[in-house]
Design an enzyme around this catalytic site. Structure first.
Site, PDB file in Angstrom:
ATOM      1  N   GLU A 204       1.013  -1.225   0.096  1.00  0.00           N
ATOM      2  CA  GLU A 204      -0.156   0.078  -0.080  1.00  0.00           C
ATOM      3  C   GLU A 204       0.679   1.331   0.029  1.00  0.00           C
ATOM      4  O   GLU A 204       0.370   2.182   0.040  1.00  0.00           O
ATOM      5  CB  GLU A 204      -1.033  -0.188   1.229  1.00  0.00           C
ATOM      6  CG  GLU A 204      -1.642  -1.279   1.341  1.00  0.00           C
ATOM      7  CD  GLU A 204      -2.713  -1.478   0.224  1.00  0.00           C
ATOM      8  OE1 GLU A 204      -3.059  -0.399  -0.438  1.00  0.00           O
ATOM      9  OE2 GLU A 204      -3.038  -2.742  -0.085  1.00  0.00           O
TER      10      GLU A 204
ATOM     11  N   HIS B 238     -14.709  -3.801  -1.232  1.00  0.00           N
ATOM     12  CA  HIS B 238     -14.117  -2.970  -0.670  1.00  0.00           C
ATOM     13  C   HIS B 238     -15.011  -2.085   0.421  1.00  0.00           C
ATOM     14  O   HIS B 238     -15.353  -0.890   0.287  1.00  0.00           O
ATOM     15  CB  HIS B 238     -13.774  -1.727  -2.053  1.00  0.00           C
ATOM     16  CG  HIS B 238     -12.395  -1.434  -1.972  1.00  0.00           C
ATOM     17  ND1 HIS B 238     -11.477  -2.041  -2.219  1.00  0.00           N
ATOM     18  CD2 HIS B 238     -11.916  -0.079  -1.746  1.00  0.00           C
ATOM     19  CE1 HIS B 238     -10.315  -1.462  -2.194  1.00  0.00           C
ATOM     20  NE2 HIS B 238     -10.534  -0.217  -2.004  1.00  0.00           N
TER      21      HIS B 238
ATOM     22  N   ASN C 270      -8.749  -1.496   3.126  1.00  0.00           N
ATOM     23  CA  ASN C 270      -9.125  -2.861   2.648  1.00  0.00           C
ATOM     24  C   ASN C 270      -8.320  -3.743   2.239  1.00  0.00           C
ATOM     25  O   ASN C 270      -8.397  -5.076   2.583  1.00  0.00           O
ATOM     26  CB  ASN C 270     -10.094  -2.526   1.153  1.00  0.00           C
ATOM     27  CG  ASN C 270     -11.318  -1.675   1.883  1.00  0.00           C
ATOM     28  OD1 ASN C 270     -12.174  -1.920   2.259  1.00  0.00           O
ATOM     29  ND2 ASN C 270     -11.146  -0.431   1.239  1.00  0.00           N
ATOM     30  N   GLY C 271      -7.113  -3.267   1.585  1.00  0.00           N
ATOM     31  CA  GLY C 271      -6.158  -4.306   1.245  1.00  0.00           C
ATOM     32  C   GLY C 271      -5.356  -5.169   2.331  1.00  0.00           C
ATOM     33  O   GLY C 271      -5.379  -6.190   2.544  1.00  0.00           O
TER      34      GLY C 271
ATOM     35  N   VAL D 217      -6.388  -5.355   5.539  1.00  0.00           N
ATOM     36  CA  VAL D 217      -7.616  -5.924   6.570  1.00  0.00           C
ATOM     37  C   VAL D 217      -7.811  -7.234   5.746  1.00  0.00           C
ATOM     38  O   VAL D 217      -8.005  -8.359   6.257  1.00  0.00           O
ATOM     39  CB  VAL D 217      -8.975  -5.064   6.637  1.00  0.00           C
ATOM     40  CG1 VAL D 217     -10.062  -6.039   7.246  1.00  0.00           C
ATOM     41  CG2 VAL D 217      -8.679  -3.941   7.528  1.00  0.00           C
ATOM     42  N   GLY D 218      -8.003  -7.239   4.373  1.00  0.00           N
ATOM     43  CA  GLY D 218      -7.923  -8.607   3.560  1.00  0.00           C
ATOM     44  C   GLY D 218      -7.134  -9.415   3.639  1.00  0.00           C
ATOM     45  O   GLY D 218      -7.580 -10.699   3.728  1.00  0.00           O
TER      46      GLY D 218
END
Length: 345
Positions: free
Chosen positions: A41, A174, A180-181, A183-184
């Site tokens: 990120e 999303h 989001n990235g 947490v995913g």
């Protein structure tokens, strides 16, 4: 590939369970995951910076301060650990996901984007809007459906495949304005751990996703645009096999190094061997941190550290205040991309 991935995961879980202290492997794996996932990120932190920050964590004075990056990566680790604890109590739920997001965003960039709350506005991925996630009014229903899918027990999907399907779907929904990235990817580690009934969450894929970042993003996008599930699932299985084998290698190197460290000590104090053991969980320390750890005076802690410096186990980090000491051999095994090529004998 599924069979090979299962075998590698089984071997990793078995090795992990033979460790006297699972944190020997778990702590560096989770720190590496936090660094790699944040790097995807655009937040870049060195292992040394992260470990030094963990000794004395504090809120940054501004979001542009370097300390903000350290806190952001540290938050990821805490969100991962919290999610693991909550999972054993409540299972997968929107509450668990929102709680992890709240921890991730605490006191850092994105704190103004509703930590722990699903987004209320439209977002897009890419400056040109390469991908447009669902409108905000659909997010709650879509997340409810996703949680229901995690609870299905009558399907014939392999747990790994199910985890990769859900990771794609989460990133596609999303649900948050930011984060989001990360947490995913944390959820992906928890799904593999939970559904394979591992003793601890051993598998982390962010290092593989970071190494092949373009493929990671493109394969997610291809599912949305052309329905190419096969390429996405194959990519994830490659990652599972690679990272499981990588963790097995690191674990074996850690065990061998620990034996060598202990064998170097000929005149230990009653604390020396315990201090060596603790280095594998926290390979950066200060004289005050050792004094607090063993409830001894500053001069006594200094003597303990100086002994390990003489034995080549610890090394002072120059130009730092307060004085920091690190274990280069542990750091290489824990964080180098090629640990077997750089670790010394």
């Amino acid at each position: 590939m599924i069979a090979e991935a299962r075998e590698a995961l089984g071997t990793l879980n078995g090795i992990g369970q033979t460790l006297p202290d699972p944190q020997l492997l778990l702590r560096p794996l989770q720190a590496r995951e936090a660094i790699a996932s944040s790097s995807i990120e655009g937040t870049f932190v060195t292992p040394q910076e992260l470990l030094a920050y963990e000794l004395e964590p504090s809120e940054p004075n501004s979001k542009s301060e370097k300390r903000a990056d350290w806190q952001e990566v540290n938050n990821y680790q805490r969100a991962l650990e919290s999610g693991c604890e909550m999972l054993s109590q409540v299972g997968f739920s929107n509450h668990l996901i929102r709680s992890m997001h709240s921890i991730l965003m605490q006191g850092v960039r994105g704190v103004d984007k509703s930590p722990g709350e699903f987004r209320r506005g439209q977002v897009q991925i890419g400056s040109s809007g390469r991908f447009i996630p669902p409108p905000p009014e659909h997010v709650v229903a879509l997340m409810d459906q996703l949680i229901q899918f995690t609870k299905q027990t009558d399907d014939e999907l392999d747990p790994l495949i199910k985890s990769f399907l859900i990771h794609y779907q989460f990133e596609t929904i999303h649900p948050f304005s930011d984060g989001n990235g990360r947490v995913g990817r944390a959820l992906l580690a928890l799904m593999v751990y939970h559904w394979h009934r591992h003793a601890h969450p051993w598998l982390y894929l962010s290092a593989f996703f970071e190494r092949y970042k373009d493929e990671y993003i493109d394969n997610l996008f291809k599912v949305s645009t052309t329905g190419n599930w096969t390429e996405w699932l194959t990519f994830c299985l490659h990652g599972t096999i690679a990272q499981a084998k990588d963790s097995i290698l690191r674990c074996n190197l850690f065990r061998s190094l620990k034996e060598r460290f202990h064998s170097r000590v000929t005149k230990p104090s009653k604390r020396t061997h315990k201090l060596i053991e603790s280095l594998f969980k926290k390979p950066i320390l200060t004289i005050p941190s050792v004094a607090a750890q063993f409830n001894v005076s500053y001069p006594t802690a200094k003597r303990e550290i100086e002994l390990l410096v003489q034995l080549g186990i610890l090394q002072e980090i120059k130009f730092s205040y307060p004085q920091l000491y690190t274990t280069p051999e542990i750091m290489r095994i824990a964080y180098s991309d090629h640990p077997s090529a750089t670790s010394s004998s």
